[in-house]
Scaffold this active site. Structure first.
Site, short mmCIF file in Angstrom:
data_model
loop_
_atom_site.label_atom_id
_atom_site.label_comp_id
_atom_site.label_asym_id
_atom_site.label_seq_id
_atom_site.Cartn_x
_atom_site.Cartn_y
_atom_site.Cartn_z
N CYS A 313 0.83 -1.20 0.00
CA CYS A 313 0.00 0.00 0.00
C CYS A 313 0.87 1.26 0.00
CB CYS A 313 -0.98 -0.04 1.16
SG CYS A 313 -2.42 1.04 0.92
N HIS A 392 -3.66 -5.65 1.28
CA HIS A 392 -3.40 -5.96 2.68
C HIS A 392 -3.83 -7.40 2.96
CE1 HIS A 392 -2.40 -1.88 3.97
NE2 HIS A 392 -3.42 -1.44 3.25
#
Length: 446
Positions: A313, A392
């Protein structure tokens, strides 16, 4: 709260967790495309139900020392500094009560978790998280005292002393948590608290070490570590100020053949096999800190030595050529030069992406990434040793984790991360049932 949720779920009750307001950069994506605190998602799992945005209607995600992104019923509403937020909190109470009513319709019992402390009388006039919510919803209160921090007698008695009468009337008793050593040594402490407050004790809970295996609520629970000695694969993770969703690393930390070093500021990145740049709530600000610490130099040296690098991310965005924030999504508008280890660029514009992806995986980010190294939602350098992803929970997938570790020469275990979480919740439930009078808690619920 997760342990109580699992205990009551095991009794056959329909349980729902609820936290009116949470402050954390550890968040989870719900099935309806919103986001809530990671802790409430864990509590929902403990209760055997899917997470809902109504379980945590107000989420504050810190982006600076005094400012945060405000998420209301799963959706980003605005950015606000701490003082400005105090003035708008009261307007959020109807939203909080609406969410409370929504989850209550399907529940036998709702477990409400406060935030901070019931004794924060300086914040009481506009409070929606503690006694302000309890008064508005007319719910009974149990004070939880953490003996591990020290001063727990003064903490509980002090709470009683500062509560206004209308708030104090809702308190039905207290629990002392995280007792280490001989519990009988605190018998006189329980007597003293009850004598001063008139509140009965619902239990004294011994410290439960396996709770460390559960996802942490926020960065306050994150501590530096040198990693397991004797492990084959050495992984280093720099602890940046706005680190987010760092429970991505929990499955790796539990692997016997992985030494996961969490590196605090002021220390160089150690010699290792892999460096992981985790998620961040303020990517450009954390990138600046990474350079201030000299970690960019360590990272380049690691790359020259043939080491592997993974960005998740915000970490992915840092590894690219530039991060452009033209409208000030994460702070002051501007453009930052990235580390240049991936041939991609990121622009922080557009709607926030919230999506569940695969086994235990999800995406939660603002920004559009593109470039020569960008392929099907992931980035891979020409040398193959630098990779980035928006996903994630990548390592929650046991098969994916084992493949990744095997490719790096480690010996992955056969353990299931998801099974470990559920086994820990079951053990925590048994532990709490043994040390808290759960039957008496149920009698005071209404």
């Amino acid at each position: 709260m997760a342990g109580l949720a699992r205990a009551l779920h095991r009794r056959g009750l329909a349980v729902r967790p609820f936290k009116p307001q949470n402050m954390s950069n550890n968040a989870a994506v719900t099935a309806d495309g919103g986001e809530i605190g990671r802790a409430q998602a864990l509590q929902a799992r403990a209760a055997g139900v899917a997470p809902s945005v109504h379980m945590n209607p107000v989420l504050l995600k810190p982006q600076s020392e005094v400012g945060a992104q405000l998420v209301v019923q799963g959706r980003v509403r605005r950015n606000a500094d701490a003082r400005a937020y105090q003035t708008i909190k009261r307007a959020l109470l109807p939203v909080v009560l609406d969410s409370f009513a929504t989850i209550g319709r399907d529940a036998d019992i709702v477990l409400v978790e406060g935030a901070g402390s019931a004794s924060e009388i300086n914040l009481r006039p506009n409070d929606i998280a503690n006694m302000g919510f309890a008064r508005a919803a007319d719910v009974p209160v149990v004070i939880i005292g953490d003996i591990d921090r020290g001063g727990v007698i003064a903490s509980v008695v002090g709470t009683w002393a500062v509560l206004e009468p209308g708030d104090a009337a809702l308190v039905r008793g207290y629990v002392i948590n995280r007792m280490r050593g001989d519990a009988t040594l605190f018998n006189d402490g329980l007597t003293a608290i009850t004598r001063h407050t008139g509140w009965p004790s619902f239990g004294l809970v011994p410290h439960f070490a396996p709770a460390a295996l559960l996802p942490a609520e926020d960065a306050a629970d994150l501590t530096p570590s040198a990693g397991r000695r004797g492990a084959g694969l050495r992984v280093a993770v720099p602890l940046l100020p706005h680190i987010a969703n760092f429970d991505d690393l929990d499955p790796l930390a539990a692997e016997p053949d992985v030494a996961l070093a969490r590196v605090p500021r002021g220390h160089p990145l150690p010699l290792c096999d892999v460096v992981i740049l985790p998620g961040s709530k303020a990517t450009r600000a954390d990138l600046a800190v990474l350079r201030e610490e000299g970690w960019d130099i360590d990272l380049r040296a690691h790359h020259r030595r043939g080491g592997a690098i993974l960005g998740i991310c915000g970490g992915l965005q840092m590894l690219g050529r530039t991060i452009d924030d033209p409208t000030g999504v994460e702070g002051a508008p501007g453009c930052s030069e990235g580390l240049g280890l991936l041939d991609v660029t990121t622009c922080l514009t557009g709607q926030k992406v919230l999506a569940i992806t695969g086994v235990g995986g999800y995406e939660m980010h603002v920004g559009r990434t593109e470039g020569a190294d960008w392929h099907d939602g992931h980035a891979v350098s020409s040398c193959g040793r630098v990779r980035g992803t928006y996903r994630h929970g990548l390592f929650n997938d046991d098969a994916a984790r084992r493949d990744w570790l095997a490719c790096l020469g480690a010996s992955p275990s056969d353990a299931s991360h998801e099974a470990r979480i559920d086994a820990t919740l079951d053990a925590l439930a048994v532990h709490l049932e043994a040390h808290i009078d759960v039957d008496r808690l149920l009698t005071i619920a209404r």
